[in-house]
Design a protein around this motif. Structure first.
Motif, PDB file in Angstrom:
ATOM      1  N   ALA A  40       0.838  -1.200   0.000  1.00  0.00           N
ATOM      2  CA  ALA A  40       0.000   0.000   0.000  1.00  0.00           C
ATOM      3  C   ALA A  40       0.875   1.254   0.000  1.00  0.00           C
ATOM      4  O   ALA A  40       0.600   2.231  -0.700  1.00  0.00           O
ATOM      5  N   TYR A  47      -2.863   6.760  -4.095  1.00  0.00           N
ATOM      6  CA  TYR A  47      -4.038   6.860  -3.249  1.00  0.00           C
ATOM      7  C   TYR A  47      -4.132   8.215  -2.558  1.00  0.00           C
ATOM      8  O   TYR A  47      -5.190   8.582  -2.030  1.00  0.00           O
ATOM      9  N   PHE A  51      -7.824   8.134  -2.561  1.00  0.00           N
ATOM     10  CA  PHE A  51      -8.107   6.818  -1.999  1.00  0.00           C
ATOM     11  C   PHE A  51      -7.840   6.819  -0.498  1.00  0.00           C
ATOM     12  O   PHE A  51      -7.002   7.557  -0.001  1.00  0.00           O
ATOM     13  N   ALA A  53      -6.209   4.888   2.429  1.00  0.00           N
ATOM     14  CA  ALA A  53      -5.174   3.873   2.607  1.00  0.00           C
ATOM     15  C   ALA A  53      -5.725   2.626   3.293  1.00  0.00           C
ATOM     16  O   ALA A  53      -5.313   1.503   2.992  1.00  0.00           O
ATOM     17  N   ASP A  55      -8.629   1.303   2.925  1.00  0.00           N
ATOM     18  CA  ASP A  55      -9.326   0.470   1.940  1.00  0.00           C
ATOM     19  C   ASP A  55      -8.328  -0.389   1.172  1.00  0.00           C
ATOM     20  O   ASP A  55      -8.580  -1.568   0.888  1.00  0.00           O
ATOM     21  N   LEU A  56      -7.180   0.213   0.821  1.00  0.00           N
ATOM     22  CA  LEU A  56      -6.152  -0.539   0.103  1.00  0.00           C
ATOM     23  C   LEU A  56      -5.577  -1.643   0.980  1.00  0.00           C
ATOM     24  O   LEU A  56      -5.331  -2.764   0.508  1.00  0.00           O
ATOM     25  N   GLU A  59      -7.977  -4.556   1.158  1.00  0.00           N
ATOM     26  CA  GLU A  59      -7.898  -5.388  -0.048  1.00  0.00           C
ATOM     27  C   GLU A  59      -6.664  -6.288   0.013  1.00  0.00           C
ATOM     28  O   GLU A  59      -6.702  -7.460  -0.382  1.00  0.00           O
ATOM     29  N   LYS A  88      -0.094  -7.187  -4.111  1.00  0.00           N
ATOM     30  CA  LYS A  88       0.060  -6.013  -4.971  1.00  0.00           C
ATOM     31  C   LYS A  88      -0.952  -6.058  -6.117  1.00  0.00           C
ATOM     32  O   LYS A  88      -1.553  -5.035  -6.466  1.00  0.00           O
ATOM     33  N   ILE A  91      -4.422  -5.001  -4.820  1.00  0.00           N
ATOM     34  CA  ILE A  91      -4.512  -3.562  -4.554  1.00  0.00           C
ATOM     35  C   ILE A  91      -4.589  -2.775  -5.857  1.00  0.00           C
ATOM     36  O   ILE A  91      -5.392  -1.836  -6.000  1.00  0.00           O
ATOM     37  N   TYR A  94      -7.984  -3.104  -7.357  1.00  0.00           N
ATOM     38  CA  TYR A  94      -8.944  -2.259  -6.649  1.00  0.00           C
ATOM     39  C   TYR A  94      -8.847  -0.812  -7.125  1.00  0.00           C
ATOM     40  O   TYR A  94      -9.863  -0.158  -7.404  1.00  0.00           O
ATOM     41  N   ILE A  95      -7.626  -0.302  -7.233  1.00  0.00           N
ATOM     42  CA  ILE A  95      -7.428   1.082  -7.691  1.00  0.00           C
ATOM     43  C   ILE A  95      -7.946   1.251  -9.108  1.00  0.00           C
ATOM     44  O   ILE A  95      -8.633   2.225  -9.428  1.00  0.00           O
TER      45      ILE A  95
END
Length: 250
Positions: A40, A47, A51, A53, A55-56, A59, A88, A91, A94-95
């Motif tokens: 992250a 992020y 974003f 952090a 949430d990352l 995930e 990785k 994440i 997700y992004i």
């Protein structure tokens, strides 16, 4: 609290595979939480654009749990390698699904990547900003502004390229994936060696010292916009080299 299971990771994996005890699995997850946080952290400047952090990290934890369940201790590869790819990749996925990059920035990023590739092959070296600007029909000032704006998107594009070829999902074994990762590191190291000293410094401060772009600007005593331009340009070269390497594999 000291674990009653001991600290030997291999023993923990063995016991979990034998028993399926969720308590043991959770203990393994805790031992590798730094991998989630580091993954992250590596994307902090992305992020930072909006974003959360947490949430990352969530995930990444989900991916770590899945990695513990899927990992085969008999396949001859370190769990750290296996898990880092899974974390990785999750994440980044997700992004990417958040569709956070403005359409015009995304379009310019594609045009910039194409222009960089064309000029790199033409000159046999990294093109200058002036050469790129002229090739794209932009003034030096217009190009500098757009290059700065694409810093986060270029970083994401490079990171996605690192993790898009998931050997474990394609059916290849973990040993092959491990060798591929070693080759990736070699290619990236060679690309970094081509960078100018200040560019190398920006990459080093970003990836090895874990500084934000704003903090790098303070260290180098330049504007954050200038650091974004330098970092964005570095990502173009690293991506160019990695794309060429992957293309030659096929």
């Amino acid at each position: 609290m000291v674990s009653v299971l001991g600290n030997d990771k291999n023993e923990l994996f063995y016991k979990y595979k034998q028993t399926g005890d969720v308590t043991i699995r959770n203990e393994i997850v805790l031992l590798y939480m730094d991998s989630v946080k580091n993954s992250a952290l590596a994307l902090r400047n992305i992020y930072a654009k909006g974003f959360d952090a947490d949430d990352l990290i969530n995930e990444g934890v989900i991916a770590l749990i899945a990695a513990v369940d899927a990992f085969d201790t008999a396949r001859g590869v370190k769990f750290e390698t296996f898990a880092s790819i899974k974390i990785k990749g999750a994440i980044l996925d997700y992004i990417r699904k958040q569709d956070w990059v403005p359409r015009q920035v995304r379009r310019f990023g594609r045009e910039l990547n194409n222009a960089y590739g064309e000029l790199y092959h033409q000159f046999g070296r990294s093109p200058t900003n002036q050469e790129l600007a002229e090739h794209m029909g932009l003034t030096k000032e217009q190009f500098a502004k757009r290059l700065s704006d694409t810093a986060s998107a270029n970083t994401l594009s490079f990171e996605e390229l690192l993790y898009e070829d998931n050997f474990w999902d394609s059916g290849d074994n973990e040993v092959s994936a491990g060798l591929f990762l070693k080759e990736q590191k070699r290619v990236i190291a060679e690309a970094i060696a081509e960078l100018k000293p200040k560019e190398q410094q920006v990459v080093s401060l970003y990836y090895y010292e874990n500084l934000k772009l704003r903090e790098i600007a303070e260290v180098l005593e330049v504007t954050e916009s200038r650091v974004c331009q330098i970092h964005s340009k570095c990502m173009l070269l690293l991506k160019q080299k990695l794309e060429h390497y992957i293309k030659n594999l096929n």
